[in-house]
Scaffold this motif. Structure first.
Motif, short mmCIF file in Angstrom:
data_model
loop_
_atom_site.label_atom_id
_atom_site.label_comp_id
_atom_site.label_asym_id
_atom_site.label_seq_id
_atom_site.Cartn_x
_atom_site.Cartn_y
_atom_site.Cartn_z
N THR A 195 20.57 -25.85 -36.74
CA THR A 195 20.07 -24.85 -35.79
C THR A 195 18.55 -24.97 -35.74
OG1 THR A 195 20.11 -23.18 -37.55
CG2 THR A 195 21.98 -23.23 -36.02
N TRP A 196 18.00 -24.70 -34.57
CA TRP A 196 16.61 -25.01 -34.30
C TRP A 196 15.76 -23.76 -34.07
CZ3 TRP A 196 14.45 -30.05 -33.31
CH2 TRP A 196 15.37 -31.11 -33.47
N ALA A 197 14.53 -23.82 -34.55
CA ALA A 197 13.48 -22.86 -34.16
C ALA A 197 12.51 -23.63 -33.26
CB ALA A 197 12.75 -22.31 -35.38
N ILE A 198 12.28 -23.11 -32.08
CA ILE A 198 11.44 -23.80 -31.09
C ILE A 198 10.24 -22.93 -30.76
CG2 ILE A 198 11.32 -24.77 -28.76
CD1 ILE A 198 13.09 -26.39 -30.56
N ASP A 199 9.06 -23.54 -30.80
CA ASP A 199 7.86 -22.84 -30.34
C ASP A 199 7.89 -22.85 -28.82
OD1 ASP A 199 5.39 -21.86 -29.69
OD2 ASP A 199 4.26 -23.17 -31.02
N VAL A 204 6.67 -26.54 -21.65
CA VAL A 204 6.62 -28.00 -21.54
C VAL A 204 6.99 -28.64 -22.87
CG1 VAL A 204 5.15 -29.99 -21.07
CG2 VAL A 204 4.92 -27.92 -19.68
N PHE A 205 6.39 -28.17 -23.98
CA PHE A 205 6.68 -28.75 -25.29
C PHE A 205 8.12 -28.47 -25.69
CE2 PHE A 205 6.66 -28.94 -29.95
CZ PHE A 205 6.11 -30.20 -30.13
N GLY A 206 8.58 -27.23 -25.47
CA GLY A 206 9.96 -26.89 -25.78
C GLY A 206 10.95 -27.74 -24.99
N ASP A 207 10.65 -27.95 -23.72
CA ASP A 207 11.52 -28.80 -22.89
C ASP A 207 11.51 -30.24 -23.39
OD1 ASP A 207 12.10 -26.62 -21.34
OD2 ASP A 207 10.78 -27.16 -19.68
N PHE A 208 10.35 -30.70 -23.88
CA PHE A 208 10.26 -32.06 -24.39
C PHE A 208 11.15 -32.23 -25.62
CE2 PHE A 208 8.33 -35.21 -27.22
CZ PHE A 208 8.35 -36.33 -26.40
N ILE A 209 11.11 -31.26 -26.54
CA ILE A 209 11.95 -31.34 -27.73
C ILE A 209 13.43 -31.29 -27.34
CG2 ILE A 209 12.57 -30.21 -29.90
CD1 ILE A 209 9.79 -31.61 -29.79
N GLU A 219 23.07 -30.90 -27.15
CA GLU A 219 22.21 -29.78 -26.77
C GLU A 219 21.83 -29.03 -28.05
OE1 GLU A 219 20.08 -27.70 -23.93
OE2 GLU A 219 21.44 -29.39 -23.55
N PRO A 220 20.55 -28.83 -28.32
CA PRO A 220 20.17 -28.18 -29.58
C PRO A 220 20.63 -26.72 -29.61
CG PRO A 220 18.27 -28.40 -28.14
CD PRO A 220 19.38 -29.18 -27.49
N ARG A 221 21.18 -26.32 -30.75
CA ARG A 221 21.55 -24.91 -30.96
C ARG A 221 20.32 -24.18 -31.47
NH1 ARG A 221 24.96 -23.89 -34.96
NH2 ARG A 221 24.69 -25.91 -35.98
N THR A 222 19.78 -23.32 -30.64
CA THR A 222 18.51 -22.65 -30.96
C THR A 222 18.78 -21.23 -31.44
OG1 THR A 222 17.38 -23.95 -29.26
CG2 THR A 222 16.26 -21.97 -30.06
N ASN A 223 18.30 -20.91 -32.63
CA ASN A 223 18.47 -19.54 -33.13
C ASN A 223 17.14 -18.79 -33.20
OD1 ASN A 223 17.29 -20.74 -35.35
ND2 ASN A 223 18.83 -20.06 -36.83
N ALA A 224 16.04 -19.44 -32.75
CA ALA A 224 14.74 -18.76 -32.74
C ALA A 224 13.85 -19.37 -31.66
CB ALA A 224 14.08 -18.85 -34.09
N ALA A 237 11.10 -22.33 -43.36
CA ALA A 237 10.95 -22.15 -44.80
C ALA A 237 12.12 -21.37 -45.40
CB ALA A 237 9.64 -21.44 -45.11
N SER A 238 12.70 -20.45 -44.62
CA SER A 238 13.82 -19.64 -45.12
C SER A 238 15.12 -20.43 -45.16
CB SER A 238 14.01 -18.42 -44.22
OG SER A 238 14.55 -18.80 -42.96
N GLY A 239 15.15 -21.60 -44.51
CA GLY A 239 16.37 -22.40 -44.44
C GLY A 239 17.25 -22.07 -43.26
N CYS A 240 16.77 -21.18 -42.38
CA CYS A 240 17.58 -20.78 -41.22
C CYS A 240 17.55 -21.83 -40.11
CB CYS A 240 17.07 -19.45 -40.65
SG CYS A 240 17.25 -18.05 -41.75
N SER A 241 16.47 -22.63 -40.04
CA SER A 241 16.27 -23.50 -38.89
C SER A 241 15.58 -24.79 -39.31
CB SER A 241 15.40 -22.80 -37.82
OG SER A 241 15.81 -21.49 -37.57
#
Length: 300
Positions: A195-199, A204-209, A219-224, A237-241
């Motif tokens: 699961t992914w954390a995306i800034d 534009v950067f999020g779309d690039f990732i 398709e990335p599973r985004t949880n943040a 750092a918490s291990g969530c993403s």
């Protein structure tokens, strides 16, 4: 012809809509429409035409925009020459920069400039590259730090000058105890089940990732969806993403995060952008020289 009206037409050509041009110029749409109507009266020829609910430039409007580009460069050159004749580096210099490069090089750059030129006031504003370039073109900033992931360089940027600043390499970030954290390198495909954390500060950067993941077949599973790296770092750092972030972020590392090289390597080039007519402006020149020197020392 009024310079402000020429600038309104130029922004309409760049942005594509009256509303977007108004946002770029910090004006109301009605004010921009009025300026363009007045410019049309001055020119004595139709500059725009209706297309559905929008407008587009006529051939005459496009020709006038080309002249406006040259006029703006000449005005910038005039301001630069006047500043050179004053023989003093002083006043306010506005700088737009995106967070990763801003935090890496700008504090030391500003400190050095303050010591060398006490009468020069550098004012920083955090902006993503696309917004910074738009602000530069509409005179809302004097310098913009941009990258080639977010911006197609050379496209409608005739009035913008560029100086290379640095190259940045993207990295995978995971919790320090993650099963993959000891790998020498990771591909995007290796992260398929994470699961992914995306800034999402920059779409534009999020779309690039996201596009990197799609090219790897998922398709990335985004949880943040985060507004900045601080929250991305906390989730990782918490291990969530997991995430993919600029290598520049390592200049101010967060505890509990492992950095792993991305395979194949993805690089982005970072540039200092300025209005071409102001390259010899003493304050602009001083900033460009100092930020390049600082980046070479800290990132080279």
């Amino acid at each position: 012809m009024d310079v402000g009206r020429l600038q309104a037409l130029r922004e309409l050509a760049r942005c594509g809509t009256i509303a977007a041009a108004a946002d770029a110029l910090f004006l109301t749409p009605s004010a921009v429409s009025q300026q363009i109507a007045q410019l049309q009266d001055e020119a004595g020829v139709k500059l725009t035409e209706r297309v559905g609910r929008g407008v587009r430039l006529t051939p005459a409007g496009q020709a006038l925009v080309a002249h406006a580009e040259r006029i703006m460069v000449v005005l910038d050159e005039a301001r630069s020459e006047m500043a050179q004749l004053r023989q003093e580096i002083a006043g306010e210099l506005r700088v737009a920069a995106f967070p990763s490069v801003a935090s890496a090089v700008l504090p030391e750059t500003v400190k050095a400039l303050q010591q060398a030129f006490p009468r020069l006031e550098v004012v920083l504003e955090e902006m993503e590259p696309v917004d910074g370039l738009a602000a530069l073109r509409s005179w809302r900033t004097d310098i913009a730090l941009i990258d080639d992931l977010s911006i197609v360089l050379g496209e409608n940027n005739e009035s913008v000058g560029l100086v290379p600043l640095a190259e940045d390499v993207l990295h995978v970030v995971l919790a320090a105890g993650h099963a993959l954290s000891r790998k020498a390198s990771l591909s995007v495909a290796d992260l398929k089940h994470e699961t992914w954390a995306i800034d999402s500060t920059s779409s534009v950067f999020g779309d690039f990732i996201a596009s990197l993941c799609r090219r790897a077949g998922y398709e990335p599973r985004t949880n943040a969806k985060c507004r900045g790296f601080e929250m991305v770092g906390a989730m990782v750092a918490s291990g969530c993403s997991v995430s993919i972030v600029p290598g520049l972020r390592q200049t101010r590392p967060l505890a509990g995060i492992a950095w792993v090289k991305l395979r194949p390597e993805v690089r982005r080039k970072i540039y200092v952008a300025f209005r071409r007519g102001e390259r010899k402006h003493p304050a602009v020149n001083a900033f460009v020289e100092e930020v390049v020197r600082t980046a070479s020392r800290l990132l080279g």
